[in-house]
Enzyme design. Structure first.
Site, mmCIF file in Angstrom:
data_model
loop_
_atom_site.group_PDB
_atom_site.id
_atom_site.type_symbol
_atom_site.label_atom_id
_atom_site.label_comp_id
_atom_site.label_asym_id
_atom_site.label_seq_id
_atom_site.Cartn_x
_atom_site.Cartn_y
_atom_site.Cartn_z
ATOM 1 N N SER A 241 0.831 -1.216 0.000
ATOM 2 C CA SER A 241 0.000 0.000 0.000
ATOM 3 C C SER A 241 0.860 1.259 0.000
ATOM 4 O O SER A 241 0.532 2.250 -0.673
ATOM 5 C CB SER A 241 -0.967 0.010 1.188
ATOM 6 N N HIS A 271 -2.253 -8.750 1.890
ATOM 7 C CA HIS A 271 -1.874 -7.507 2.602
ATOM 8 C C HIS A 271 -3.008 -7.169 3.589
ATOM 9 O O HIS A 271 -3.346 -7.992 4.431
ATOM 10 C CB HIS A 271 -1.596 -6.432 1.539
ATOM 11 N N HIS A 318 5.286 -13.047 7.158
ATOM 12 C CA HIS A 318 5.555 -11.667 6.747
ATOM 13 C C HIS A 318 6.729 -11.647 5.770
ATOM 14 O O HIS A 318 7.625 -12.489 5.859
ATOM 15 C CB HIS A 318 5.892 -10.782 7.957
ATOM 16 N N ARG A 327 3.220 -5.019 16.453
ATOM 17 C CA ARG A 327 1.852 -4.492 16.372
ATOM 18 C C ARG A 327 0.862 -5.546 16.879
ATOM 19 O O ARG A 327 -0.160 -5.211 17.468
ATOM 20 C CB ARG A 327 1.539 -4.089 14.919
ATOM 21 N N ASP A 373 -2.389 -8.420 11.540
ATOM 22 C CA ASP A 373 -3.778 -8.751 11.242
ATOM 23 C C ASP A 373 -4.310 -9.916 12.067
ATOM 24 O O ASP A 373 -5.519 -10.162 12.086
ATOM 25 C CB ASP A 373 -3.912 -9.076 9.746
HETATM 26 N N1 CMX Z 1 0.346 -19.918 5.730
HETATM 27 C C1 CMX Z 1 0.726 -20.877 4.841
HETATM 28 N N2 CMX Z 1 1.794 -20.746 4.043
HETATM 29 C C2 CMX Z 1 2.523 -19.622 4.158
HETATM 30 C C3 CMX Z 1 2.208 -18.611 5.076
HETATM 31 C C4 CMX Z 1 1.051 -18.778 5.879
HETATM 32 N N3 CMX Z 1 0.635 -17.834 6.727
HETATM 33 N N4 CMX Z 1 3.113 -17.622 4.976
HETATM 34 C C5 CMX Z 1 3.977 -18.006 3.990
HETATM 35 N N5 CMX Z 1 3.609 -19.217 3.511
HETATM 36 C C6 CMX Z 1 4.216 -19.948 2.383
HETATM 37 C C7 CMX Z 1 4.139 -19.085 1.138
HETATM 38 O O1 CMX Z 1 2.839 -19.146 0.555
HETATM 39 C C8 CMX Z 1 5.224 -19.690 0.286
HETATM 40 O O2 CMX Z 1 4.750 -20.913 -0.226
HETATM 41 P P1 CMX Z 1 5.119 -21.389 -1.743
HETATM 42 O O3 CMX Z 1 6.611 -21.445 -1.791
HETATM 43 O O4 CMX Z 1 4.444 -22.716 -1.849
HETATM 44 O O5 CMX Z 1 4.562 -20.356 -2.667
HETATM 45 C C9 CMX Z 1 6.305 -20.016 1.343
HETATM 46 O O6 CMX Z 1 5.600 -20.128 2.609
HETATM 47 C C10 CMX Z 1 7.391 -18.977 1.471
HETATM 48 O O7 CMX Z 1 6.791 -17.718 1.708
HETATM 49 P P2 CMX Z 1 7.569 -16.619 2.585
HETATM 50 O O8 CMX Z 1 8.825 -16.266 1.846
HETATM 51 O O9 CMX Z 1 7.691 -17.078 3.994
HETATM 52 O O10 CMX Z 1 6.537 -15.416 2.605
HETATM 53 P P3 CMX Z 1 6.352 -14.252 1.532
HETATM 54 O O11 CMX Z 1 7.315 -13.147 1.834
HETATM 55 O O12 CMX Z 1 6.359 -14.783 0.129
HETATM 56 O O13 CMX Z 1 4.866 -13.781 1.839
HETATM 57 C C11 CMX Z 1 3.010 -13.166 3.170
HETATM 58 C C12 CMX Z 1 4.526 -13.036 2.962
HETATM 59 C C13 CMX Z 1 2.598 -12.178 4.252
HETATM 60 C C14 CMX Z 1 2.315 -12.786 1.866
HETATM 61 C C15 CMX Z 1 2.696 -14.618 3.587
HETATM 62 O O14 CMX Z 1 3.325 -14.906 4.804
HETATM 63 C C16 CMX Z 1 1.204 -14.900 3.683
HETATM 64 O O15 CMX Z 1 0.577 -15.225 2.667
HETATM 65 N N6 CMX Z 1 0.606 -14.758 4.921
HETATM 66 C C17 CMX Z 1 -0.841 -14.894 5.088
HETATM 67 C C18 CMX Z 1 -1.553 -13.615 4.649
HETATM 68 C C19 CMX Z 1 -1.315 -12.482 5.636
HETATM 69 O O16 CMX Z 1 -1.434 -12.632 6.840
HETATM 70 N N7 CMX Z 1 -1.000 -11.287 5.088
HETATM 71 C C20 CMX Z 1 -0.874 -10.072 5.907
HETATM 72 C C21 CMX Z 1 0.551 -9.539 6.034
HETATM 73 C C22 CMX Z 1 0.580 -8.266 6.843
HETATM 74 C C23 CMX Z 1 -0.058 -7.127 6.089
HETATM 75 O O17 CMX Z 1 0.476 -6.719 5.037
HETATM 76 O O18 CMX Z 1 -1.132 -6.634 6.505
#
Ligand code: CMX
Length: 435
Positions: A241, A271, A318, A327, A373
């Protein structure tokens, strides 16, 4: 010129001179290297922009102008009778780098109160949308529709000098932040309370008045809103964002267009929309298990089932953080102080114990800990704000404080159009052959 604007002008003129001299002497020094994994992997960790208002450390979490969240709770002015910081104070700190006095914050509250009127065509536009339009679509559209009020766009059309961009952007940021609670509350009351609107209470602060216009007058909820709108405000510049707002703003689109774009980024489930997804996940779990007090074993089974279905656990993980999000911990602290007997809060705390070892066990998740979140929805449900499709709008009202103060800095320092380089897969194929 008002005192905040004068202070910002003085500070930013000094910094501008400093940056000019710094780039003259050191402009060609290499600050980073980029790997193919980073190019393919969402640019994680690539240093590529200046963001003065906050900085994120993977272990310590967020610092706003050097202050972490516990320090902000100590140092920012609070309303009499409350312990939570006023978000007005954080905006002042982010914009100027200086901690405000109680008087500064009072001035800012009343200034935003004065600037808060929303144009009638924005209400008409919202009324014309289908009743079930997602609140984030309404919010982003409403912000865009208020562009008619942009001082920047009007002055630009009249031939404003580039030396005045910061001034017009400051006016837009102040006006837009002032209008957001009114328009966000309108969306909530229209979507979920038969369009029965609540008039503003001019004696309240920005966050308190927002809570009041949403229809909540419980002191605990007002206090929560002050904390909530403070801690969600900024998370350095690379998050989606913030980066979107920055990118759109770099084209000299006004603060209204830039923030509207930023809100479209916030509305994605990876996000800001994760805050709605978390409570939806919890409600679905409680319904399936037929209890509001599930055991840790039951929670673990449900988490495993979610992962087996190829879904993420919302509120966990994250892109930068590698520890529980401060947070999240700030909200946990609020719950411990104010509502530790809440069943839904206890579910969140049990998830905090159960989820990290399961995610760690997958062997690929870089951060198994909760993010911001994971906690917010349970606090809102406790106070009766159950309509979870609205939650990301609350995040968005807060995020405006950070990204708009950063936009003021971008204009004051004269940052150019953002235009990174992309490469084709053919380029990559050649590159790996040669290296
Ligand atoms: N549940 C299951 N799998 C997860 C996960 C979770 N909460 N977090 C990461 N992973 C997985 C990823 O999907 C990825 O899988 P693939 O290799 O199969 O594609 C793997 O673990 C590696 O990911 P990462 O490097 O640890 O995480 P990223 O930097 O790519 O992504 C984020 C970060 C936040 C998008 C991810 O942790 C996620 O999807 N979390 C759940 C959604 C969420 O809570 N988002 C809010 C973030 C805070 C905000 O911006 O408000």
């Amino acid at each position: 010129m008002d005192r905040l604007k004068q202070l910002f002008k003085d500070k930013s003129e000094q910094v501008k001179q400093e940056v000019r001299a710094l780039l003259k002497e050191h402009g060609n020094k290499k600050a980073d290297e980029v790997s193919l994994r980073q190019i393919f992997g969402g640019m994680r960790g690539v240093k590529s922009m200046i963001w003065e208002t906050s900085n994120l450390d993977a272990i310590e979490g967020i610092r706003f102008r050097g202050y972490n969240i516990p320090q902000l709770r100590e140092l920012l002015p609070a309303r009499e009778g409350d312990n939570e910081p006023l978000p007005e104070g954080l905006f002042w700190l982010m914009l100027t780098g200086e901690l405000p006095t109680a008087e500064d914050v009072q001035w800012l509250s009343s200034e935003w109160e004065k600037r808060g009127e929303v144009p009638t065509h924005t209400y008409a536009m919202l009324d014309a949308l289908p009743a079930d339009t997602h609140p984030m679509v309404q919010f982003s559209s409403a912000i865009m529709s208020m562009e008619s009020e942009s001082v920047f766009s009007q002055r630009y059309a009249e031939g404003m000098s580039k030396h005045d961009y910061w001034d017009a952007t400051y006016e837009d940021a102040m006006n837009l932040i002032a209008k957001l609670p009114r328009v966000a509350a309108y969306i909530y009351r229209k979507s979920f309370h038969n369009n029965e609107q609540v008039d503003a209470d001019k004696s309240l602060d920005w966050a308190g008045n927002f809570a009041h216009q949403l229809g909540f007058d419980d002191e605990g909820f007002l206090s929560l809103m002050r904390l909530y709108l403070t801690i969600h405000a900024d998370h350095e510049g690379g998050n989606a964002s913030a980066h979107t707002t920055h990118l759109v703003g770099s084209t000299l689109s006004s603060a209204y267009l830039s923030l509207s774009g930023g809100m479209c980024s916030l509305a994605g489930p990876l996000h800001g929309l994760a805050n709605q997804e978390v409570i939806k996940f919890i409600f679905e779990m409680l319904e399936e298990l037929g209890t509001d007090d599930p055991s840790k074993e039951q929670i673990a089974d449900f988490v495993q089932k979610t992962l087996d279905g190829g879904k993420v656990i919302p509120g966990y993980g994250h892109a930068v953080l590698r520890q529980p999000d401060p947070r999240f911990m700030a909200q946990k602290g609020f719950a411990e102080r104010n509502l530790s007997d809440s069943k839904i809060v206890n579910v969140v705390w049990n998830l905090f114990e159960v989820v990290p070892p399961i995610l760690e066990g997958l062997g690929k998740v870089k951060n198994p800990w909760p993010n911001v979140d994971a906690h917010s929805g349970a606090l809102l449900v406790h106070y009766g704000l159950n309509e979870y499709t609205y939650y990301t709008v609350l995040f968005g009202v807060s995020r405006a404080l950070g990204v708009l103060s950063a936009l003021c800095w971008s204009r004051a320092l004269g940052f150019p159009l953002e235009r990174p380089k992309s490469v084709t897969l053919d380029w990559v194929r050649e590159f790996v052959k040669e290296s």
